[in-house]
Write a protein that holds these residues in place. Structure first.
Motif, short mmCIF file in Angstrom:
data_model
loop_
_atom_site.label_atom_id
_atom_site.label_comp_id
_atom_site.label_asym_id
_atom_site.label_seq_id
_atom_site.Cartn_x
_atom_site.Cartn_y
_atom_site.Cartn_z
N TYR A 117 0.81 -1.22 0.00
CA TYR A 117 0.00 0.00 0.00
C TYR A 117 0.85 1.28 0.00
CZ TYR A 117 -3.89 -3.06 1.25
OH TYR A 117 -4.83 -4.04 1.27
N LEU A 118 2.01 1.21 0.61
CA LEU A 118 2.82 2.42 0.82
C LEU A 118 4.14 2.34 0.08
CD1 LEU A 118 2.31 2.86 4.68
CD2 LEU A 118 1.04 3.99 2.82
N ASN A 119 4.61 3.50 -0.32
CA ASN A 119 5.88 3.59 -1.04
C ASN A 119 6.78 4.61 -0.32
OD1 ASN A 119 7.75 3.17 -3.08
ND2 ASN A 119 6.99 4.92 -4.27
N ILE A 120 8.06 4.35 -0.21
CA ILE A 120 9.04 5.25 0.45
C ILE A 120 10.05 5.74 -0.57
CG2 ILE A 120 10.93 5.39 2.11
CD1 ILE A 120 8.31 5.37 3.50
N THR A 121 10.28 7.06 -0.55
CA THR A 121 11.35 7.66 -1.37
C THR A 121 12.19 8.58 -0.47
OG1 THR A 121 9.88 9.48 -2.04
CG2 THR A 121 10.08 7.60 -3.55
N PHE A 122 13.38 8.87 -0.93
CA PHE A 122 14.31 9.69 -0.13
C PHE A 122 14.77 10.92 -0.94
CE2 PHE A 122 14.79 5.37 1.46
CZ PHE A 122 14.74 5.54 2.84
N SER A 123 15.13 11.95 -0.21
CA SER A 123 15.81 13.08 -0.87
C SER A 123 17.22 12.62 -1.24
CB SER A 123 15.88 14.29 0.08
OG SER A 123 16.61 13.96 1.27
N ASP A 124 17.90 13.41 -2.06
CA ASP A 124 19.21 12.99 -2.57
C ASP A 124 20.20 12.69 -1.46
OD1 ASP A 124 18.28 13.22 -5.10
OD2 ASP A 124 19.11 15.23 -5.47
N ASP A 125 20.17 13.49 -0.37
CA ASP A 125 21.13 13.28 0.72
C ASP A 125 20.57 12.42 1.85
OD1 ASP A 125 19.29 14.98 1.78
OD2 ASP A 125 20.70 16.53 2.43
N LYS A 126 19.37 11.85 1.60
CA LYS A 126 18.68 11.03 2.60
C LYS A 126 18.39 11.79 3.89
CE LYS A 126 19.91 6.40 1.04
NZ LYS A 126 20.42 5.07 1.43
N GLY A 127 18.27 13.12 3.73
CA GLY A 127 17.91 13.95 4.87
C GLY A 127 16.42 13.92 5.14
N ILE A 128 15.61 13.50 4.14
CA ILE A 128 14.16 13.43 4.31
C ILE A 128 13.66 12.13 3.67
CG2 ILE A 128 11.95 14.55 3.82
CD1 ILE A 128 13.39 17.18 3.51
N ALA A 129 12.72 11.49 4.36
CA ALA A 129 12.05 10.30 3.80
C ALA A 129 10.59 10.68 3.54
CB ALA A 129 12.13 9.13 4.77
N TYR A 130 10.12 10.35 2.33
CA TYR A 130 8.75 10.69 1.93
C TYR A 130 7.91 9.42 1.86
CZ TYR A 130 11.01 15.01 0.38
OH TYR A 130 11.73 16.14 0.33
N LEU A 131 6.69 9.51 2.34
CA LEU A 131 5.75 8.39 2.28
C LEU A 131 4.61 8.77 1.36
CD1 LEU A 131 4.47 6.14 5.09
CD2 LEU A 131 2.78 7.42 3.76
N GLN A 132 4.21 7.76 0.50
CA GLN A 132 3.10 8.02 -0.43
C GLN A 132 2.33 6.72 -0.64
OE1 GLN A 132 4.41 9.47 -4.23
NE2 GLN A 132 2.48 10.48 -4.65
N PHE A 133 1.00 6.84 -0.70
CA PHE A 133 0.18 5.65 -0.97
C PHE A 133 0.33 5.24 -2.43
CE2 PHE A 133 -1.81 6.49 3.04
CZ PHE A 133 -2.36 5.27 3.45
N SER A 134 0.67 3.97 -2.63
CA SER A 134 0.72 3.45 -4.00
C SER A 134 -0.60 2.73 -4.35
CB SER A 134 1.90 2.47 -4.15
OG SER A 134 1.79 1.43 -3.19
N LYS A 135 -1.37 2.38 -3.30
CA LYS A 135 -2.65 1.71 -3.52
C LYS A 135 -3.66 2.29 -2.52
CE LYS A 135 -4.80 -2.90 -3.41
NZ LYS A 135 -4.56 -4.36 -3.13
N LYS A 136 -4.79 2.81 -3.04
CA LYS A 136 -5.81 3.41 -2.17
C LYS A 136 -6.90 2.38 -1.89
CE LYS A 136 -3.79 7.07 -4.31
NZ LYS A 136 -2.85 6.97 -5.44
N ASP A 137 -7.12 2.10 -0.63
CA ASP A 137 -8.15 1.12 -0.23
C ASP A 137 -8.92 1.72 0.95
OD1 ASP A 137 -9.68 -0.96 0.67
OD2 ASP A 137 -8.08 -2.45 0.48
N GLU A 138 -10.24 1.86 0.76
CA GLU A 138 -11.06 2.48 1.80
C GLU A 138 -11.05 1.64 3.09
OE1 GLU A 138 -14.95 3.13 0.35
OE2 GLU A 138 -14.33 4.64 -1.15
N ASN A 139 -10.75 0.35 2.97
CA ASN A 139 -10.71 -0.53 4.15
C ASN A 139 -9.33 -0.58 4.80
OD1 ASN A 139 -13.44 -1.30 3.84
ND2 ASN A 139 -12.81 -2.70 2.18
N PHE A 140 -8.41 0.27 4.30
CA PHE A 140 -7.04 0.29 4.83
C PHE A 140 -7.07 0.72 6.28
CE2 PHE A 140 -3.13 2.43 5.98
CZ PHE A 140 -2.16 1.54 5.55
N ALA A 141 -6.32 -0.02 7.12
CA ALA A 141 -6.20 0.32 8.53
C ALA A 141 -4.86 -0.20 9.04
CB ALA A 141 -7.35 -0.24 9.33
#
Length: 469
Positions: A10-34
């Motif tokens: 459901y979730l995807n992680i990406t990093f800034s170039d220097d790994k100073g920030i980690a970003y979270l983004q939904f790759s799959k949207k599910d209304e029953n997600f918990a």
């Protein structure tokens, strides 16, 4: 609930170039997600995210995941590296930059457009500049727990020019001489003993006040002031300006003072001609051509014996002697030559005599008023206010008497000095005309008829004339 391993669907992680920030983004949207907070933390840990977790976002994600379905969010933020600051050379004396040259505003709000040339003057031994040390800065940290390197600050070094000295720690710079701070050759700091102007002293330059020697390769225009603790040299002329020197003044051209310029030097003044000017020298005044309708005072000699060598009009005073080719003219223009005493003393005695006249006039008025009051007192007609006035006038009379005694004693003292006229003389190489006045010490001789090649000296209570040899 979905375990933290299943969150990868459901979730995807990406990093800034220097790994100073980690970003979270939904790759799959599910209304029953918990999920729980622990599920999210486990998921992040599985992606090697160890530092800077945003707890508030993690808690909100577990309680309201739908808010993050369509947005990328910073789920972990590390520490940014702080780079060090470089060391700096800090000037302890303000440098006069062209862009910073603003006219001086007086207390009454008026602006003097001649007074903006505030030179970077320094005295020998004065602190010029210091070096501030560099700061190291601090390293940063990635969200994966690794260190982000930082750049430390660089050391600063003086660019050493002429006439400057450094302390033992090489962190402070001092002036080796009196002079002007000048930056040259890519920031080298120098102290120069000479301030040179390649042109006129006008509104583009402004007034000058310098601790060293001033050289002006042009003219000094009316209304401007040049002050120097050293010598002043003008390769041009001087109009109705003010020149003040702690040394000597040399003017290649002449002085046209318009009766408002003043030239003052503690040493010598050397000039080609002086017209309608005032020149005061602690030592000698040398004039190659002429002195016309001017006020000249020299502590020692006034020499005007060039090809023209003319003194006409005005007053010339010298402590010892005056030498001129010609004094006065055929029109009998009043020309006064005074020698044999310091000009300051001669002018002081004239001022004292003026004060004495005023003082005697006041004493006379006071005595007359007291006489009338004394008459009224004899007749028993003195009212209380007249009694107070009588007391006040008696006090005034005593004060005037004391002042009169002080002035008379000083006049006698100066007159004794005026008697010492052994070196005093006036030498006329060619002609002195009628209308001229010769003063030696306390003695005066008026010249009625022209005389050729003569010397005026003092001898046995009179001014005598002898042939010029």
């Amino acid at each position: 609930m979905i375990g933290h391993y299943a969150l990868n669907h459901y979730l995807n992680i990406t990093f800034s170039d220097d790994k100073g920030i980690a970003y979270l983004q939904f790759s799959k949207k599910d209304e029953n997600f918990a999920c729980t907070v622990e599920d999210v933390e486990g998921f992040l840990h599985s992606h090697n995210i160890r530092y800077g977790l945003q707890r508030n976002i993690i808690e909100r994600l577990s309680s309201h995941p739908e808010e993050y379905f369509f947005n990328k969010v910073s789920i972990a933020v590390g520490d940014t590296a702080t780079h060090g600051t470089d060391g700096q050379v800090v000037m302890a004396v303000h440098l006069n930059e062209d862009a910073d040259r603003r006219p001086n505003e007086k207390a009454d709000g008026k602006v003097d457009y001649k007074d903006f040339n505030r030179l970077s003057n320094v005295r020998k031994g004065q602190l010029i500049a210091t070096i501030t040390p560099p700061q190291p800065g601090t390293p940063g940290k990635t969200v994966t727990g690794e260190e982000i390197p930082n750049k430390p600050g660089k050391e600063a070094y003086f660019k050493i020019g002429k006439n400057v000295l450094l302390d033992n720690n090489q962190t402070s710079m001092y002036a080796a001489i009196d002079g002007l701070i000048t930056l040259t050759d890519k920031g080298k700091i120098n102290v120069f003993p000479v301030y040179e102007i390649n042109g006129d002293v006008d509104y583009s330059i402004g007034n000058i006040d310098f601790v060293g020697t001033v050289v002006i390769r042009g003219n000094v225009l009316t209304g401007f002031t040049v002050k120097s603790a050293g010598d002043i040299r003008v390769v041009g002329g001087v109009e109705g300006a003010e020149l003040i020197s702690g040394g000597s003044i040399e003017i290649t051209g002449g002085i046209i003072g318009y009766n408002k310029g003043h030239i003052t030097a503690e040493g010598n003044v050397k000039v080609s001609f002086i017209q309608d000017g005032t020149v005061i020298a602690g030592e000698d005044v040398f004039v190659s051509q002429s002195i016309m309708h001017s006020n000249i005072r020299a502590g020692r000699n006034v020499i005007c014996n060039g090809t023209k060598g003319l003194i006409v009009g005005g007053i010339v005073q010298a402590g010892e002697k005056v030498v001129a080719r010609t004094i006065g003219n055929t029109m009998s223009t009043a020309t006064a030559i005074e020698v044999g005493v310091l000009p300051e003393l001669r002018n002081e005695i004239n001022e004292l005599r003026h004060q004495l006249r005023l003082l005697l006039e006041s004493a006379d008025k006071t005595n007359k008023a007291l006489y009338l009051l004394n008459q009224l007192a004899t007749n028993g007609q003195l009212s209380p206010d007249k009694v107070a006035l009588r007391i006040k006038l008696n006090a005034t009379k005593q004060s005037l008497s004391r002042d009169e005694s002080t002035i008379k004693n000083r006049v006698l003292e100066i007159e004794r000095l005026l008697e010492d006229t052994g070196k005093a003389k006036v030498e006329v190489i060619k002609t002195i005309y009628g209308g001229s006045k010769i003063v030696i010490g306390r003695y005066t001789r008026f010249v009625k008829d022209p005389s050729e090649r003569v010397v005026f000296t003092y001898s046995e209570g009179d001014i005598t004339i002898s042939p010029y040899i």
